[in-house]
Write a protein that holds these residues in place. Structure first.
Motif, PDB file in Angstrom:
ATOM      1  N   ALA A 163     -11.192   9.831   1.998  1.00 39.52           N
ATOM      2  CA  ALA A 163     -11.223  10.979   1.089  1.00 39.52           C
ATOM      3  C   ALA A 163     -11.448  10.562  -0.366  1.00 39.52           C
ATOM      4  N   VAL A 164     -11.149   9.298  -0.695  1.00 39.35           N
ATOM      5  CA  VAL A 164     -11.392   8.805  -2.056  1.00 39.35           C
ATOM      6  C   VAL A 164     -12.512   7.764  -2.086  1.00 39.35           C
ATOM      7  N   ASP A 222       1.454   3.809  -6.194  1.00 37.21           N
ATOM      8  CA  ASP A 222       0.535   4.233  -7.254  1.00 37.21           C
ATOM      9  C   ASP A 222      -0.670   3.299  -7.314  1.00 37.21           C
ATOM     10  N   GLY A 223      -1.849   3.887  -7.282  1.00 34.17           N
ATOM     11  CA  GLY A 223      -3.084   3.118  -7.388  1.00 34.17           C
ATOM     12  C   GLY A 223      -3.528   2.428  -6.104  1.00 34.17           C
ATOM     13  N   ALA A 224      -2.831   2.657  -4.990  1.00 30.92           N
ATOM     14  CA  ALA A 224      -3.162   1.934  -3.749  1.00 30.92           C
ATOM     15  C   ALA A 224      -4.541   2.310  -3.215  1.00 30.92           C
ATOM     16  N   GLY A 254       4.637  -1.424  -9.681  1.00 28.74           N
ATOM     17  CA  GLY A 254       3.591  -1.072 -10.633  1.00 28.74           C
ATOM     18  C   GLY A 254       2.412  -0.411  -9.946  1.00 28.74           C
ATOM     19  N   ASN A 255       1.292  -0.401 -10.643  1.00 25.24           N
ATOM     20  CA  ASN A 255       0.077   0.227 -10.156  1.00 25.24           C
ATOM     21  C   ASN A 255      -0.755  -0.822  -9.427  1.00 25.24           C
ATOM     22  N   LEU A 304       0.822  -1.216   0.000  1.00 27.33           N
ATOM     23  CA  LEU A 304       0.000   0.000   0.000  1.00 27.33           C
ATOM     24  C   LEU A 304       0.854   1.263   0.000  1.00 27.33           C
ATOM     25  N   ASN A 305       2.024   1.172   0.618  1.00 27.09           N
ATOM     26  CA  ASN A 305       2.927   2.327   0.666  1.00 27.09           C
ATOM     27  C   ASN A 305       4.349   1.863   0.369  1.00 27.09           C
TER      28      ASN A 305
END
Length: 172
Positions: A83-84, A35-37, A159-160, A18-19
């Motif tokens: 938040a997302v 990216d994309g987590a 990657g994503n 995740l990070n």
């Protein structure tokens, strides 16, 4: 006896999945999402899966930070995800290490990956469909924990993460 309907779950390792793994991370100021987590967690939520984090945090046992720091960071992550439009159903961590300098954390724990305890504890608390669940990790010990818990483990290296999760859920 009543039976609860089960749902599949995605168990995410934290650091390196995740990070970005910056070694003994406990401060939100140093936290950098893969990216994309966040979108990957939202995809898991929208797909009807439980979303869990299972992370070894031996920095606690090594005296580098406190359990309260882990909890604070997880609360911050939850806010960032909210938040997302995403959420984690449960955060699990293991602060123990068999060679810890801090005595109260010096033990072989059934929860420290590659042992499956964090996963099996979650499967006891939540109605998880193990046969349709996966763990996404970045280390062989993550895959060992998944295998020991009876779920499929997938290795994420780079990657994503949203792309990786979309493919994983599509092939499941």
């Amino acid at each position: 006896m009543t039976t609860r309907s089960t749902r599949p779950a995605v168990f995410f390792d934290r650091d390196g999945v995740l990070n970005h793994d910056t070694s003994y991370l406990f401060e939100s100021a140093k936290f950098k999402w893969i990216d994309g987590a966040r979108e990957a967690v939202r995809l898991v939520n929208q797909s009807g899966y439980f979303a869990f984090i299972v992370t070894n945090q031996s920095g606690v046992a090594r005296g580098l930070y406190e359990e309260s720091d882990v909890l604070t960071l997880h609360c911050w992550m939850a806010d960032e995800l909210a938040a997302v439009g995403a959420h984690i159903d449960a955060f699990e961590y293991c602060p123990d290490h068999p060679e810890a300098p801090i005595e109260r954390y010096r033990r072989d724990s059934h929860r420290r990956k590659p042992a499956p305890g964090m996963i099996t504890d979650l499967m006891t608390r939540f109605p998880v469909a193990a046969d349709r669940s996966i763990l996404i990790g970045d280390q062989p010990r993550d895959l060992e924990a998944a295998r020991a818990a009876g779920i499929r483990g997938l290795l994420f290296r780079e990657g994503n993460l949203e792309t990786f999760v979309r493919q994983a859920l599509g092939s499941h």
